[in-house]
Write a protein that holds these residues in place. Structure first.
Motif, short mmCIF file in Angstrom:
data_model
loop_
_atom_site.label_atom_id
_atom_site.label_comp_id
_atom_site.label_asym_id
_atom_site.label_seq_id
_atom_site.Cartn_x
_atom_site.Cartn_y
_atom_site.Cartn_z
N GLY A 74 0.83 -1.20 0.00
CA GLY A 74 0.00 0.00 0.00
C GLY A 74 0.87 1.25 0.00
N SER A 75 0.41 2.30 -0.63
CA SER A 75 1.20 3.53 -0.70
C SER A 75 0.30 4.75 -0.57
CB SER A 75 2.00 3.58 -2.00
OG SER A 75 1.12 3.65 -3.12
N HIS A 76 0.87 5.76 -0.02
CA HIS A 76 0.19 7.06 0.09
C HIS A 76 1.18 8.12 -0.38
CE1 HIS A 76 -2.57 10.11 1.68
NE2 HIS A 76 -1.47 10.76 2.08
N ASP A 91 -3.20 14.44 -2.71
CA ASP A 91 -3.03 13.12 -2.07
C ASP A 91 -3.55 12.02 -2.97
OD1 ASP A 91 -2.00 14.40 0.11
OD2 ASP A 91 -3.92 14.43 1.21
N SER A 92 -2.85 10.87 -2.92
CA SER A 92 -3.30 9.70 -3.67
C SER A 92 -2.90 8.43 -2.93
CB SER A 92 -2.72 9.68 -5.09
OG SER A 92 -1.30 9.59 -5.05
N GLN A 93 -3.74 7.41 -3.01
CA GLN A 93 -3.48 6.12 -2.38
C GLN A 93 -3.60 5.00 -3.41
OE1 GLN A 93 -6.13 8.10 -1.02
NE2 GLN A 93 -4.71 9.18 0.34
N SER A 94 -2.81 3.97 -3.20
CA SER A 94 -2.90 2.79 -4.08
C SER A 94 -2.62 1.53 -3.25
CB SER A 94 -1.89 2.87 -5.22
OG SER A 94 -0.56 2.86 -4.73
N VAL A 95 -3.28 0.43 -3.64
CA VAL A 95 -3.12 -0.86 -2.96
C VAL A 95 -2.93 -1.93 -4.02
CG1 VAL A 95 -4.20 -2.58 -1.49
CG2 VAL A 95 -4.53 -0.15 -1.00
N ASN A 96 -1.96 -2.83 -3.81
CA ASN A 96 -1.70 -3.94 -4.72
C ASN A 96 -1.62 -5.23 -3.92
OD1 ASN A 96 -0.94 -2.88 -7.64
ND2 ASN A 96 -0.06 -1.45 -6.15
N ALA A 97 -2.35 -6.24 -4.34
CA ALA A 97 -2.31 -7.57 -3.70
C ALA A 97 -2.03 -8.61 -4.78
CB ALA A 97 -3.64 -7.87 -3.01
N THR A 98 -1.04 -9.48 -4.50
CA THR A 98 -0.64 -10.50 -5.47
C THR A 98 -0.56 -11.86 -4.78
OG1 THR A 98 0.69 -8.88 -6.70
CG2 THR A 98 1.14 -11.21 -7.12
N VAL A 99 -1.11 -12.87 -5.42
CA VAL A 99 -1.03 -14.26 -4.95
C VAL A 99 -0.50 -15.11 -6.10
CG1 VAL A 99 -2.31 -16.25 -4.10
CG2 VAL A 99 -2.93 -13.96 -3.33
N SER A 100 0.50 -15.95 -5.80
CA SER A 100 1.08 -16.78 -6.85
C SER A 100 1.22 -18.22 -6.36
CB SER A 100 2.45 -16.25 -7.27
OG SER A 100 3.37 -16.29 -6.20
N LEU A 101 1.03 -19.17 -7.27
CA LEU A 101 1.23 -20.59 -7.03
C LEU A 101 2.18 -21.11 -8.09
CD1 LEU A 101 -2.43 -21.82 -6.35
CD2 LEU A 101 -0.60 -21.54 -4.66
N GLN A 291 -10.20 4.18 -13.38
CA GLN A 291 -9.38 3.78 -14.51
C GLN A 291 -8.07 3.13 -14.08
OE1 GLN A 291 -10.20 6.78 -13.65
NE2 GLN A 291 -8.43 8.17 -13.55
N ASN A 292 -7.68 3.33 -12.83
CA ASN A 292 -6.44 2.73 -12.32
C ASN A 292 -6.66 1.37 -11.67
OD1 ASN A 292 -4.84 4.94 -13.13
ND2 ASN A 292 -5.42 6.07 -11.26
N ASP A 293 -7.91 0.96 -11.43
CA ASP A 293 -8.19 -0.34 -10.84
C ASP A 293 -8.07 -1.43 -11.90
OD1 ASP A 293 -8.70 1.05 -8.58
OD2 ASP A 293 -10.89 0.85 -8.67
N LYS A 294 -7.47 -2.53 -11.49
CA LYS A 294 -7.33 -3.62 -12.47
C LYS A 294 -7.15 -4.95 -11.75
CE LYS A 294 -2.31 -2.95 -12.91
NZ LYS A 294 -1.18 -2.76 -13.86
N THR A 295 -7.52 -6.02 -12.44
CA THR A 295 -7.35 -7.40 -11.97
C THR A 295 -6.63 -8.18 -13.07
OG1 THR A 295 -9.34 -7.31 -10.61
CG2 THR A 295 -8.49 -9.49 -11.19
#
Length: 361
Positions: A74-76, A91-101, A291-295
């Protein structure tokens, strides 16, 4: 109770049994052996080492099992901008979550070869455990017989002291009657003094033997029974030699050492073979503005292979080659020593049997 395969030591023990006179008692050799096995700290340590080696087999699948990783960041941020309404910053915030197998579909055979290596290493530890059990049993037998022998020596020396006291008394009577000399009396007293010294030494030996018995078994050395069945032993020297070459613990360990050294080569070769890996990855990103959200979902199949052997691999290969040759030489030496020891022990056994027969005549 484990079968004693260490024939050379077994022959020496049986030889001691054969020259010992029977003594009726309450404690049996089987009870002593059982107590020694249960009381041995070295044996308990060897059992724990065996358990640890058995668990090591489960680590052999590390190159072929599924691996999962997860990251969350997470970043601010504050950005200097002319259109900022407050404080001159946006101000801007962003969150990234990654799962790998990921998983190696083919690991070059590392799992199979490492499993075989771990199994051989377990066999080595198990052989050491058996050798430790046999050593405890042999020590218990020797301690048991030491108590028997020490007690018999004490009784013999007590009888000798009593007999020599009578000799001194008889010599004194003859001196008073004028039928002997003062020299004869002095000689009898000297023999009595030596017998008393020998009795004191035998009492010390008995105390040491009983103390060793207590330390080994955890029980007091009560009355013991020296009437021991010597069991089934090889009838000829060649049979004894052949059995020692096949069953002696040191020979078994040396042969397993050769197998382990050879299997280490196979494990090394497997580690430099090509591998095929499969991985799945999912990423979820959220930031200011839709527009910055993505999966993202991705799958990857990767083939990798070393192009040339490294200097470390070459050095390890040469080291394993030297270790294999050393293991073979150690095996041959163990066979030679076991053969020599059992031949000497077999001849000592025959000598003890002949001595027993001569004393029985």
């Amino acid at each position: 109770m484990p079968k004693l395969n260490r024939l050379s030591s077994c022959f020496l023990i049986i030889a001691s049994i054969l020259i010992a006179a029977p003594q009726t008692g309450a404690a049996t050799l089987d009870e002593t052996l059982s107590a020694a096995l249960g009381n041995s700290l070295s044996l308990q340590s060897s059992r724990q080492e065996w358990l640890a080696a058995r668990e090591e087999i489960g680590t052999a699948i590390s190159t072929s099992e599924w691996r999962s990783d997860g990251t969350f960041t997470g970043s601010h941020t504050k950005k200097d901008a002319a259109n900022a309404r407050k404080s001159g910053f946006l101000d801007s915030q962003s969150v990234n979550a990654t799962v790998s197998l990921s998983k190696n579909i083919y690991d070059g055979g590392q799992t199979d070869q490492t499993t075989q290596l771990r199994q051989l290493q377990l066999d080595v530890v198990e052989a050491k455990l058996r050798a430790s059990e046999q050593q405890v049993l042999l020590t218990a037998i020797q301690t048991y017989l030491s108590v028997v022998k020490a007690r018999q020596q004490v009784e013999l020396n007590k009888t000798n002291v009593s007999r020599l006291k009578e000799h001194v008394a008889a010599a004194t009577v003859r001196l008073e009657a004028g039928a002997s000399t003062q020299t004869a009396v002095a000689q009898a007293e000297s023999r009595l003094s030596r017998a008393r010294t020998t009795l004191v030494a035998s009492l010390t030996t008995l105390s040491n033997a009983e103390d060793a018995f207590l330390s080994l078994t955890g029980i007091e050395a009560g009355p013991v029974d020296a009437d021991i069945d010597e069991g089934v032993l090889p009838m000829t020297l060649l049979e004894a030699d052949d059995s020692a070459r096949r069953n002696h613990p040191s020979v078994t360990l040396a042969r397993l050492g050769v197998d382990v050294a050879r299997q280490q080569f196979n494990t090394l070769f497997a580690s430099v073979r090509p591998t095929v890996a499969f991985s799945l990855k999912a990423t979820e990103a959220m930031a200011e503005g839709r527009q910055n959200d993505k999966t993202e979902l991705s799958a990857q199949l990767q083939l990798s292979t070393p192009l040339m052997p490294t200097l470390s691999i070459r050095a390890k290969s040469r080291g394993l080659s030297a270790s294999l040759e050393a293991a073979k030489l150690a095996r041959d030496e163990a066979v030679r020593k076991a053969s020599l020891d059992v031949r000497n022990a077999f001849r000592n056994l025959e000598t003890a049997r002949a001595q027993r027969e001569s004393m029985a005549v």
